[in-house]
Design a protein around this motif. Structure first.
Motif, mmCIF file in Angstrom:
data_model
loop_
_atom_site.group_PDB
_atom_site.id
_atom_site.type_symbol
_atom_site.label_atom_id
_atom_site.label_comp_id
_atom_site.label_asym_id
_atom_site.label_seq_id
_atom_site.Cartn_x
_atom_site.Cartn_y
_atom_site.Cartn_z
ATOM 1 N N PRO A 1 -26.418 -33.652 -1.122
ATOM 2 C CA PRO A 1 -26.562 -34.181 0.237
ATOM 3 C C PRO A 1 -26.546 -33.105 1.313
ATOM 4 O O PRO A 1 -27.066 -33.321 2.414
ATOM 5 C CB PRO A 1 -25.368 -35.143 0.374
ATOM 6 C CG PRO A 1 -24.411 -34.761 -0.712
ATOM 7 C CD PRO A 1 -25.271 -34.258 -1.816
ATOM 8 N N ILE B 1 -29.785 -31.983 3.302
ATOM 9 C CA ILE B 1 -30.344 -32.669 4.463
ATOM 10 C C ILE B 1 -30.293 -31.772 5.693
ATOM 11 O O ILE B 1 -31.269 -31.649 6.439
ATOM 12 C CB ILE B 1 -29.600 -33.994 4.709
ATOM 13 C CG1 ILE B 1 -29.772 -34.935 3.513
ATOM 14 C CG2 ILE B 1 -30.097 -34.660 5.992
ATOM 15 C CD1 ILE B 1 -28.915 -36.185 3.596
ATOM 16 N N LEU C 1 -34.077 -31.627 -0.919
ATOM 17 C CA LEU C 1 -34.223 -33.059 -1.168
ATOM 18 C C LEU C 1 -35.319 -33.335 -2.193
ATOM 19 O O LEU C 1 -35.314 -34.386 -2.840
ATOM 20 C CB LEU C 1 -34.555 -33.798 0.134
ATOM 21 C CG LEU C 1 -33.442 -33.915 1.181
ATOM 22 C CD1 LEU C 1 -33.955 -34.651 2.412
ATOM 23 C CD2 LEU C 1 -32.242 -34.640 0.602
ATOM 24 N N TYR D 1 -34.359 -34.493 -5.772
ATOM 25 C CA TYR D 1 -33.762 -35.799 -6.061
ATOM 26 C C TYR D 1 -34.708 -36.654 -6.908
ATOM 27 O O TYR D 1 -35.895 -36.770 -6.609
ATOM 28 C CB TYR D 1 -33.432 -36.534 -4.767
ATOM 29 C CG TYR D 1 -32.047 -36.238 -4.251
ATOM 30 C CD1 TYR D 1 -30.965 -37.003 -4.660
ATOM 31 C CD2 TYR D 1 -31.834 -35.195 -3.357
ATOM 32 C CE1 TYR D 1 -29.679 -36.728 -4.189
ATOM 33 C CE2 TYR D 1 -30.558 -34.916 -2.873
ATOM 34 C CZ TYR D 1 -29.486 -35.689 -3.295
ATOM 35 O OH TYR D 1 -28.222 -35.406 -2.836
ATOM 36 N N SER E 1 -31.827 -42.322 -5.753
ATOM 37 C CA SER E 1 -31.165 -42.427 -4.458
ATOM 38 C C SER E 1 -29.655 -42.268 -4.607
ATOM 39 O O SER E 1 -29.092 -42.470 -5.691
ATOM 40 C CB SER E 1 -31.495 -43.769 -3.811
ATOM 41 O OG SER E 1 -32.900 -43.914 -3.636
ATOM 42 N N SER F 1 -23.596 -39.155 3.936
ATOM 43 C CA SER F 1 -25.054 -39.093 3.843
ATOM 44 C C SER F 1 -25.594 -40.163 2.906
ATOM 45 O O SER F 1 -24.876 -40.710 2.060
ATOM 46 C CB SER F 1 -25.502 -37.714 3.339
ATOM 47 O OG SER F 1 -25.062 -37.514 2.014
ATOM 48 N N VAL G 1 -29.421 -40.706 0.700
ATOM 49 C CA VAL G 1 -30.720 -40.155 0.319
ATOM 50 C C VAL G 1 -31.514 -41.246 -0.396
ATOM 51 O O VAL G 1 -30.999 -41.896 -1.325
ATOM 52 C CB VAL G 1 -30.570 -38.936 -0.614
ATOM 53 C CG1 VAL G 1 -31.944 -38.431 -1.056
ATOM 54 C CG2 VAL G 1 -29.795 -37.830 0.079
ATOM 55 N N ALA H 1 -38.354 -37.430 -0.945
ATOM 56 C CA ALA H 1 -37.079 -38.059 -0.610
ATOM 57 C C ALA H 1 -36.851 -37.970 0.889
ATOM 58 O O ALA H 1 -37.291 -37.020 1.555
ATOM 59 C CB ALA H 1 -35.938 -37.397 -1.363
ATOM 60 N N GLY I 1 -33.640 -38.317 3.741
ATOM 61 C CA GLY I 1 -32.190 -38.307 3.839
ATOM 62 C C GLY I 1 -31.692 -38.382 5.262
ATOM 63 O O GLY I 1 -32.338 -37.869 6.191
ATOM 64 N N SER J 1 -27.911 -37.814 7.361
ATOM 65 C CA SER J 1 -26.531 -37.359 7.185
ATOM 66 C C SER J 1 -25.825 -37.209 8.523
ATOM 67 O O SER J 1 -26.455 -36.927 9.554
ATOM 68 C CB SER J 1 -26.473 -36.033 6.431
ATOM 69 O OG SER J 1 -26.810 -34.950 7.271
ATOM 70 N N TYR K 1 -36.882 -34.900 5.455
ATOM 71 C CA TYR K 1 -37.863 -35.380 4.466
ATOM 72 C C TYR K 1 -38.351 -34.186 3.676
ATOM 73 O O TYR K 1 -38.547 -33.096 4.218
ATOM 74 C CB TYR K 1 -39.041 -36.067 5.156
ATOM 75 C CG TYR K 1 -40.122 -36.533 4.202
ATOM 76 C CD1 TYR K 1 -39.992 -37.731 3.503
ATOM 77 C CD2 TYR K 1 -41.256 -35.763 3.996
ATOM 78 C CE1 TYR K 1 -40.976 -38.153 2.616
ATOM 79 C CE2 TYR K 1 -42.248 -36.178 3.123
ATOM 80 C CZ TYR K 1 -42.104 -37.367 2.428
ATOM 81 O OH TYR K 1 -43.078 -37.775 1.551
ATOM 82 N N ASN L 1 -36.468 -30.993 8.775
ATOM 83 C CA ASN L 1 -35.498 -31.924 9.336
ATOM 84 C C ASN L 1 -35.444 -31.786 10.844
ATOM 85 O O ASN L 1 -35.945 -30.823 11.428
ATOM 86 C CB ASN L 1 -34.108 -31.727 8.718
ATOM 87 C CG ASN L 1 -33.456 -30.401 9.080
ATOM 88 O OD1 ASN L 1 -33.713 -29.804 10.115
ATOM 89 N ND2 ASN L 1 -32.578 -29.914 8.202
#
Length: 520
Positions: free
Chosen positions: A56, A59, A66, A69, A72, A110, A112, A127, A129, A131, A236, A249
């Motif tokens: 996490p 993020i 991410l 991942y 989720s 967070s 995800v 993914a 996320g 946070s 993302y 981000n």
């Protein structure tokens, strides 16, 4: 009651003085430093973010992580922090036991959302996320004290009014005896004047003299601060052929900072005074935003590299500063300007709070790192960080047009004269045995000051260790981080550097964090 013209002029003169430039340069640094962030796992690894994914912390660290991942996840990280300090002032060391209380907080939470893998596409998976993270903590506190044979706080006030050639009429205009709630001053010298602690020697006023400029004083003080820089981050990322991971981000930050300080001069064998006490309260609220772009490239199953570029944080900040002065007099009397003993009309005078608003552009940041993986046995990871402190900028629209430009230009010059661009280093490793994890990490945060005029090296050393358990349905990690560094606090300044002293502070905070998460 609104501030009178002379009080406003005094505020503007403070905000366009060299001392104010240094203050706001220091404030810019305070709100821009980041020591260690992330989940318990990443903190145990020394705060490494550059080339590891699937956590996490990705993020707000390297958002490209991410892309690792495959399902989720939701995670939450409660923590307990202990600010442990020792203060040395005028040769006397004080351990601030009363301020070393623990602080419970939630520095990270967070969620995800991972997409399903696209086996027939080169863009394998992505993914998203969200946070909440604590980027910085301002919890601190210490007491200090010692005997000063050279000066007292009143000498600072005397130098200020004499250097500014402040007239008696200006000091009288900066005082309102009929204010709602009681008498109030609009400047510190005005409070001292009304309490007969400083007296004029001419009809116009300057030069002023202290009611007692010769007695030795026992000086004691305390400082407590609290607050944090926290951030909501939206990120993302995706990966190309499970080789190249790319993410971005945007973060929305919030600044909360408060401090309270006391300073007391207890006069020894003075014919006039028993004590003069200073009280200060400072409150800051701010908000800002930043964005970053990160990438990780996996050369093979055993080696990968990554890096992130983080924009400056653009913040709008509002602060409120308030003071109060109290004094004790021998037999309740004091010598007035004419040499006669009088009963002072005030023994305590508050100074009206001063509000100020400004904007801050924080430093540009970047990092690069590499990770070596040992199949399913664990990994080693390292990161080099760059922080462009000399590029910080502060500006305001609170003053006149000329005042705003002077504030911007001179604060910029002070930042460039005070701070350098810093390079930090982080190293960490993880050992794996079935569902069990063990981790060690460390970091070196270099001193951002261009020169050590007070002889204090402000670099920081962080050491961390942790354990964890990871199953197909959940994970739990426990980490402890120990930090050691030095700092300083100066209660007041004088023209002669030999006449005043700074508090040398040894900081050894400890942070213990637990991160728990579930997969869904």
């Amino acid at each position: 009651m609104s501030k009178p013209l002379s009080g406003l002029a005094f505020l503007i003169s403070l905000l366009t003085s060299s001392a104010a430039f240094a203050q706001y340069a220091t404030d810019a640094l305070r709100y821009s430093e980041i020591n260690q962030t992330g989940s318990a796992r990443f903190q145990a690894l020394g705060g490494n973010h550059a080339s590891i994914g699937g956590d996490p912390s990705s993020i707000f660290g390297n958002p490209a992580g991410l892309g690792f991942y495959t399902r989720s996840e939701f995670s939450l990280s409660p923590a307990v922090s202990l600010a442990n300090t020792k203060a040395d002032y005028l040769g006397t060391t004080t351990k601030s036991m009363s301020d070393n209380k623990s602080l419970f907080n939630i520095p990270q939470a967070s969620v995800v959302f991972a997409s399903q893998p696209g086996f027939q596409r080169k863009w394998k998976r992505s993914a998203f996320g969200v946070s909440f993270s604590r980027q910085q903590s301002f919890q601190n506190g210490y007491n200090y004290g010692g005997r000063n044979n050279n000066s007292a706080y009143i000498d600072n006030v005397i130098e200020g009014v004499n250097n500014a050639k402040t007239s008696v009429s200006d000091l009288e205009k900066d005082f309102d005896s009929g204010a709602a709630g009681g008498a109030v001053a609009y400047s510190l010298p005005a409070a001292y004047y009304q309490m007969y602690l400083i007296n004029p020697t001419t009809s116009a006023g300057p030069p002023y003299r202290a009611v007692d400029a010769n007695s030795v004083v026992d000086q004691t003080g305390s400082f407590t601060s609290k607050g944090a820089v926290s951030q909501w981050t939206f990120a993302y990322a995706g990966n190309l052929n499970d080789k190249f991971y790319l993410g971005g981000n945007v973060g929305f930050s919030r600044i909360r900072y408060e401090y309270s300080s006391t300073f007391s001069d207890d006069y020894i064998d003075s014919p006039e005074l028993t004590y003069i006490d200073q009280f200060e309260d400072f409150t800051v609220r701010g908000s800002g935003f930043n964005f970053s772009l990160g990438a990780i490239y996996k050369f093979n199953p055993m080696f990968q590299v990554g890096g992130t570029v983080i924009s400056p944080t653009f913040s709008a900040i509002k602060e409120t500063f308030s003071q109060r002065v109290s004094a004790g007099y021998i037999d309740g009397k004091v010598t007035g300007p004419d040499g006669n003993l009088i009963t002072p009309p005030y023994t305590t005078v508050p100074i009206a709070p001063n509000d100020f608003e400004y904007s801050l552009i924080g430093p540009l940041r970047g990092n690069v790192g590499a990770t070596v993986l040992f199949q399913n046995k664990g990994f080693l990871t390292a990161t080099i960080e760059y922080v462009g402190y000399s590029g910080m900028r502060v500006r305001t629209s609170y003053l006149s047009s000329a005042g705003n430009q002077d504030f911007k230009d001179n604060t910029k010059a002070d930042i460039q004269d005070s701070f350098r661009n810093a390079v930090n280093f982080r190293l960490g490793g993880e050992f794996r045995a079935n569902i069990f994890r063990a981790r060690l990490g460390g970091a070196y945060i270099s001193d951002p000051y261009l020169s050590q005029t007070d002889g204090i090296d402000r670099s920081k050393i962080l050491a961390s260790a942790g354990v964890g358990v990871r199953t197909d349905r959940f994970f739990v990690d426990l980490t402890g981080t120990f930090t050691t560094y030095k700092s300083a606090y100066t209660p007041y300044y004088l023209n002669n550097v030999n006449d005043y002293a700074s508090v040398a502070i040894k900081n050894k905070p400890v942070n213990v964090m637990v991160t728990g998460g579930v997969f869904f």
